[in-house]
Design a protein around this motif. Structure first.
Motif, PDB file in Angstrom:
ATOM      1  N   LEU A  89     -29.340 -36.281  17.754  1.00 52.00           N
ATOM      2  CA  LEU A  89     -30.078 -37.867  18.438  1.00 52.00           C
ATOM      3  C   LEU A  89     -30.624 -38.560  17.255  1.00 52.00           C
ATOM      4  O   LEU A  89     -30.097 -39.540  16.530  1.00 52.00           O
ATOM      5  N   THR A  90     -31.510 -37.764  16.447  1.00 51.77           N
ATOM      6  CA  THR A  90     -32.258 -38.333  15.147  1.00 51.77           C
ATOM      7  C   THR A  90     -31.422 -38.648  13.725  1.00 51.77           C
ATOM      8  O   THR A  90     -30.967 -39.821  13.622  1.00 51.77           O
ATOM      9  N   ALA A  91     -29.577 -37.904  13.845  1.00 49.41           N
ATOM     10  CA  ALA A  91     -29.181 -37.906  12.746  1.00 49.41           C
ATOM     11  C   ALA A  91     -28.676 -39.519  13.686  1.00 49.41           C
ATOM     12  O   ALA A  91     -27.484 -40.149  12.232  1.00 49.41           O
ATOM     13  N   LEU A  92     -27.772 -39.168  14.661  1.00 47.58           N
ATOM     14  CA  LEU A  92     -27.557 -40.568  14.730  1.00 47.58           C
ATOM     15  C   LEU A  92     -28.062 -42.010  14.496  1.00 47.58           C
ATOM     16  O   LEU A  92     -27.466 -42.919  13.888  1.00 47.58           O
ATOM     17  N   TYR A  93     -29.408 -41.899  15.264  1.00 51.32           N
ATOM     18  CA  TYR A  93     -29.987 -42.857  14.854  1.00 51.32           C
ATOM     19  C   TYR A  93     -30.566 -43.244  13.846  1.00 51.32           C
ATOM     20  O   TYR A  93     -30.110 -44.528  12.959  1.00 51.32           O
ATOM     21  N   MET A  94     -30.849 -42.239  12.490  1.00 51.22           N
ATOM     22  CA  MET A  94     -30.469 -41.636  11.536  1.00 51.22           C
ATOM     23  C   MET A  94     -29.600 -43.138  10.243  1.00 51.22           C
ATOM     24  O   MET A  94     -29.544 -44.065   9.428  1.00 51.22           O
ATOM     25  N   THR A  95     -28.398 -42.771  11.204  1.00 50.20           N
ATOM     26  CA  THR A  95     -27.153 -42.836  10.714  1.00 50.20           C
ATOM     27  C   THR A  95     -27.229 -44.391  10.908  1.00 50.20           C
ATOM     28  O   THR A  95     -26.452 -45.254   9.831  1.00 50.20           O
ATOM     29  N   VAL A  96     -27.224 -44.938  12.031  1.00 47.74           N
ATOM     30  CA  VAL A  96     -27.266 -46.321  12.503  1.00 47.74           C
ATOM     31  C   VAL A  96     -28.233 -47.236  11.564  1.00 47.74           C
ATOM     32  O   VAL A  96     -27.802 -48.075  11.439  1.00 47.74           O
ATOM     33  N   LEU A  97     -29.576 -46.969  11.404  1.00 47.71           N
ATOM     34  CA  LEU A  97     -29.960 -47.478  10.848  1.00 47.71           C
ATOM     35  C   LEU A  97     -29.666 -47.357   9.200  1.00 47.71           C
ATOM     36  O   LEU A  97     -30.014 -48.768   8.660  1.00 47.71           O
ATOM     37  N   ILE A  98     -29.715 -46.463   8.518  1.00 50.80           N
ATOM     38  CA  ILE A  98     -28.915 -46.196   7.316  1.00 50.80           C
ATOM     39  C   ILE A  98     -28.150 -47.750   7.388  1.00 50.80           C
ATOM     40  O   ILE A  98     -27.939 -48.095   6.181  1.00 50.80           O
TER      41      ILE A  98
END
Length: 190
Positions: A89-98
């Motif tokens: 879930l953190t990786a998903l959010y980080m991808t969207v933020l980036i």
């Protein structure tokens, strides 16, 4: 103004101010949410963030293994499904933020490219004008033998940006069509 700061010529100062204004306008157009995302992405891009993630993951694993070793029921038994879910879930959010941050940066890069292109066209026009003036000076100076210089004449004519763009498009299409022809003649590999 500090004594060590050199005084810039007016045209350079104007350029510096124009670039600063470009950046200020870009930041002024950012919404509060975009600014928050930019700050969050900037923090996540630091080595300290990687260290923090590593410490948290190792601590989670050690805590759960220690609980199991002492006979207590661990919060998340190995292979740590809860931790895997949180990491995903953190990786998903980080991808969207980036991606969100990159989109804003791409907008700024587009403005810079436009500015660079406009300055290149303006520089080319100025260079053509300088060559034309030098050629005129050469022709008008009685001490210099008058001669025809086809290269200087060609260089003194500013390029038409639309013609250059069309030539680039045509050249690219020719390259692509010749590459397609080469691909069509190539035998299939099995």
């Amino acid at each position: 103004m500090a004594e060590d700061t050199p005084i810039l010529p007016a045209h350079i100062e104007e350029t510096v101010q124009a670039i600063a204004q470009l950046h200020a306008d870009h930041e002024a157009r950012a919404t509060p949410l975009q600014r928050f995302v930019d700050r969050l992405t900037a923090r996540a891009g630091r080595p300290a963030f990687v260290a923090l993630l590593t410490v948290l993951i190792v601590a989670w694993m050690v805590l759960n293994v220690a609980m199991a070793a002492t006979g207590r029921k661990p919060i998340d038994e190995p292979p740590f499904f809860w931790m895997q879910g949180v990491v995903a879930l953190t990786a998903l959010y980080m991808t969207v933020l980036i991606l969100t941050t990159q989109r804003r940066e791409d907008e700024m890069a587009g403005h810079r490219e436009q500015l660079t292109l406009e300055l290149a066209i303006l520089s080319e026009q100025k260079s053509a004008k300088i060559i034309a003036l030098l050629e005129e000076l050469r022709r008008d100076n009685p001490m210099i033998r008058d001669r025809h210089d086809a290269e200087a004449e060609a260089l003194s004519t500013p390029a038409d940006p639309n013609s250059v763009l069309e030539a680039i498009k045509d050249s690219r299409e020719e390259l692509l069509s010749s590459a397609d022809g080469i691909e069509a003649g190539r035998p299939e590999l099995s």
